[in-house]
Design an enzyme around this catalytic site. Sequence first.
Site, PDB file in Angstrom:
ATOM      1  N   GLU A 171       0.804  -1.233   0.000  1.00  0.00           N
ATOM      2  CA  GLU A 171       0.000   0.000   0.000  1.00  0.00           C
ATOM      3  C   GLU A 171       0.840   1.288   0.000  1.00  0.00           C
ATOM      4  OE1 GLU A 171      -2.763  -0.442   3.279  1.00  0.00           O
ATOM      5  OE2 GLU A 171      -3.551  -2.295   2.476  1.00  0.00           O
ATOM      6  N   ASN A 215       1.929  -5.194  -3.222  1.00  0.00           N
ATOM      7  CA  ASN A 215       0.523  -5.477  -2.895  1.00  0.00           C
ATOM      8  C   ASN A 215      -0.220  -4.175  -2.598  1.00  0.00           C
ATOM      9  OD1 ASN A 215      -1.519  -7.506  -2.176  1.00  0.00           O
ATOM     10  ND2 ASN A 215      -1.236  -6.859  -0.040  1.00  0.00           N
ATOM     11  N   HIS A 252     -10.548  -5.717  -2.334  1.00  0.00           N
ATOM     12  CA  HIS A 252     -11.642  -5.491  -1.381  1.00  0.00           C
ATOM     13  C   HIS A 252     -12.649  -4.615  -2.121  1.00  0.00           C
ATOM     14  CE1 HIS A 252      -9.211  -6.885   2.015  1.00  0.00           C
ATOM     15  NE2 HIS A 252      -8.242  -6.063   1.656  1.00  0.00           N
ATOM     16  N   GLU A 278      -6.424 -10.471  -1.207  1.00  0.00           N
ATOM     17  CA  GLU A 278      -7.241 -10.190  -0.020  1.00  0.00           C
ATOM     18  C   GLU A 278      -8.717 -10.096  -0.401  1.00  0.00           C
ATOM     19  OE1 GLU A 278      -5.706  -6.866   2.275  1.00  0.00           O
ATOM     20  OE2 GLU A 278      -3.634  -7.437   1.903  1.00  0.00           O
ATOM     21  N   ASP A 280     -12.433  -9.896  -0.783  1.00  0.00           N
ATOM     22  CA  ASP A 280     -13.734  -9.987  -0.106  1.00  0.00           C
ATOM     23  C   ASP A 280     -14.684  -9.062  -0.836  1.00  0.00           C
ATOM     24  OD1 ASP A 280     -12.811  -7.534   0.985  1.00  0.00           O
ATOM     25  OD2 ASP A 280     -12.585  -8.348   3.004  1.00  0.00           O
TER      26      ASP A 280
HETATM   27  O1  G3I Z   1      -4.606  -7.733  19.000  1.00  0.00           O
HETATM   28  C1  G3I Z   1      -5.095  -6.498  19.512  1.00  0.00           C
HETATM   29  C2  G3I Z   1      -5.748  -6.690  20.855  1.00  0.00           C
HETATM   30  O2  G3I Z   1      -4.778  -7.123  21.773  1.00  0.00           O
HETATM   31  C3  G3I Z   1      -6.377  -5.370  21.278  1.00  0.00           C
HETATM   32  O3  G3I Z   1      -7.072  -5.546  22.470  1.00  0.00           O
HETATM   33  C4  G3I Z   1      -7.338  -4.849  20.229  1.00  0.00           C
HETATM   34  C5  G3I Z   1      -7.934  -3.494  20.587  1.00  0.00           C
HETATM   35  O4  G3I Z   1      -8.165  -2.704  19.455  1.00  0.00           O
HETATM   36  O5  G3I Z   1      -6.633  -4.707  19.016  1.00  0.00           O
HETATM   37  C6  G3I Z   1      -6.079  -5.927  18.522  1.00  0.00           C
HETATM   38  O6  G3I Z   1      -5.399  -5.651  17.351  1.00  0.00           O
HETATM   39  C7  G3I Z   1      -6.208  -5.437  16.195  1.00  0.00           C
HETATM   40  C8  G3I Z   1      -5.793  -6.435  15.138  1.00  0.00           C
HETATM   41  O7  G3I Z   1      -6.487  -6.165  13.941  1.00  0.00           O
HETATM   42  C9  G3I Z   1      -6.068  -7.878  15.552  1.00  0.00           C
HETATM   43  O8  G3I Z   1      -7.431  -8.066  15.736  1.00  0.00           O
HETATM   44  C10 G3I Z   1      -5.964  -4.018  15.718  1.00  0.00           C
HETATM   45  O9  G3I Z   1      -6.491  -3.100  16.651  1.00  0.00           O
HETATM   46  C11 G3I Z   1      -6.630  -3.832  14.357  1.00  0.00           C
HETATM   47  O10 G3I Z   1      -6.242  -2.571  13.842  1.00  0.00           O
HETATM   48  C12 G3I Z   1      -6.178  -4.900  13.408  1.00  0.00           C
HETATM   49  O11 G3I Z   1      -6.886  -4.715  12.187  1.00  0.00           O
HETATM   50  C13 G3I Z   1      -6.295  -5.344  11.068  1.00  0.00           C
HETATM   51  C14 G3I Z   1      -5.940  -4.286  10.029  1.00  0.00           C
HETATM   52  O12 G3I Z   1      -5.426  -4.926   8.872  1.00  0.00           O
HETATM   53  C15 G3I Z   1      -4.890  -3.314  10.548  1.00  0.00           C
HETATM   54  O13 G3I Z   1      -4.637  -2.327   9.618  1.00  0.00           O
HETATM   55  C16 G3I Z   1      -7.302  -6.324  10.501  1.00  0.00           C
HETATM   56  O14 G3I Z   1      -7.482  -7.399  11.429  1.00  0.00           O
HETATM   57  C17 G3I Z   1      -6.782  -6.879   9.168  1.00  0.00           C
HETATM   58  O15 G3I Z   1      -7.797  -7.631   8.547  1.00  0.00           O
HETATM   59  C18 G3I Z   1      -6.396  -5.738   8.244  1.00  0.00           C
HETATM   60  O16 G3I Z   1      -5.865  -6.292   7.081  1.00  0.00           O
HETATM   61  C19 G3I Z   1      -5.497  -5.347   6.060  1.00  0.00           C
HETATM   62  C20 G3I Z   1      -4.262  -5.901   5.362  1.00  0.00           C
HETATM   63  O17 G3I Z   1      -3.254  -6.168   6.294  1.00  0.00           O
HETATM   64  C21 G3I Z   1      -3.784  -4.930   4.289  1.00  0.00           C
HETATM   65  N1  G3I Z   1      -4.850  -4.590   3.367  1.00  0.00           N
HETATM   66  C22 G3I Z   1      -6.100  -4.127   3.978  1.00  0.00           C
HETATM   67  C23 G3I Z   1      -6.590  -5.135   5.006  1.00  0.00           C
HETATM   68  C24 G3I Z   1      -7.939  -4.721   5.590  1.00  0.00           C
HETATM   69  O18 G3I Z   1      -7.837  -3.508   6.287  1.00  0.00           O
END
Ligand code: G3I
Length: 331
Positions: A171, A215, A252, A278, A280
């Site tokens: 990105e 990517n 996406h 990715e 969806d």
């Molecule tokens: O693990 C912590 C947890 O300990 C905490 O209590 C909680 C509170 O917010 O956060 C948890 O971490 C989260 C993590 O996902 C695991 O669930 C983060 O806040 C959250 O920001 C994170 O989101 C991820 C996101 O990327 C971050 O930018 C999504 O799961 C994930 O699906 C998403 O994936 C991205 C790809 O990497 C890149 N392309 C876009 C895609 C969708 O946004």
Amino acid sequence: MGVNGVPPDQGRRPAGNRRMLVAGALSAIGLLAAPALTAPADAAAGTLGAAAAQSGRYFGAAVAAGHLNDSTYVATWDREFNQVTAENEMKWTSTEPNRNQFTFGSADQIANHAFSKGMKVRGHTLVWHAQIPTWLNNLSATDLRAAMVNHINGVMGHYKGKIYSWDVVNEAFNDGGAVGTLRSSIWTQKLGNGFIEEAFRAARAADPAAKLCYNDYNIDDANASKTRGVYNMVKDFKARGVPIDCVGLQSHFGNPPANYQANIQQFADLGVDVQITELDIGGGGSTQADAYRRVTQACVNVPRCAGITVWGITDKWSWRSGDTPLLFDGN
Ligand code: G3I
């Protein structure tokens, strides 16, 4: 438009109904033989992974280590998919939260399970503006460059020879502005636009066996200016011998653009693989099912489209669960 330019939900149907429609759509192109439907004669394979393997491709999913205690989740992963991407566990905050202290606990949980089942693993991701630790913020340019190369060496070195492909840079392009504009980040601010090339060169040295991908999202439309920017970069890298093997279309969206297959083809024509990394698709019913069918057909139609990864297994844990965008419902 929602996050990452994802269109808002396009209406819902009961999840079970939706899944039957998606199964029917994929079955129609021989990718999934849905038991309740009449399968075409050549659709011998009964799972997504096996069907994709018939043409040398993979069909994978993003998996989160936090859900591995859910036996239905793991059983669905094992049954349907033959490739995996760790949803968050290989990102910088997870693998090097403190400088030069590498931790692979949850990443290894996913990777070792996949290796034991003979699945391909996509590494996601080495250099990104998000999910990076705060210790990177105050480094000098020289130090940041050293930290980037050390991170690439540390993470790729841990899995050396075992990873199918790495999202080396994720990105980096801006959503607006002139063609080729990069997103402002610590990388551009301190290292300049050349950080992408530097990262790819370091990655090739760290694990010559892994395919190296760029990517991004919103590069699905062949003519969009963001797509043109990535296209020009790949063309330039190939012309100058900068190592790059693949482009990841995150995909996406609510619908693939009409020129989605042409887009895959134009990248393939530059001499790189295309991976749908990715996928969806928001919405429901026959519209959603048909969008899955068109994406899959577009990949099948281009020899250098190596495979498809959906961004999660079940709607209930999708990052955009309100859109019910995945192939399996909450049950
Ligand atoms: O693990 C912590 C947890 O300990 C905490 O209590 C909680 C509170 O917010 O956060 C948890 O971490 C989260 C993590 O996902 C695991 O669930 C983060 O806040 C959250 O920001 C994170 O989101 C991820 C996101 O990327 C971050 O930018 C999504 O799961 C994930 O699906 C998403 O994936 C991205 C790809 O990497 C890149 N392309 C876009 C895609 C969708 O946004």
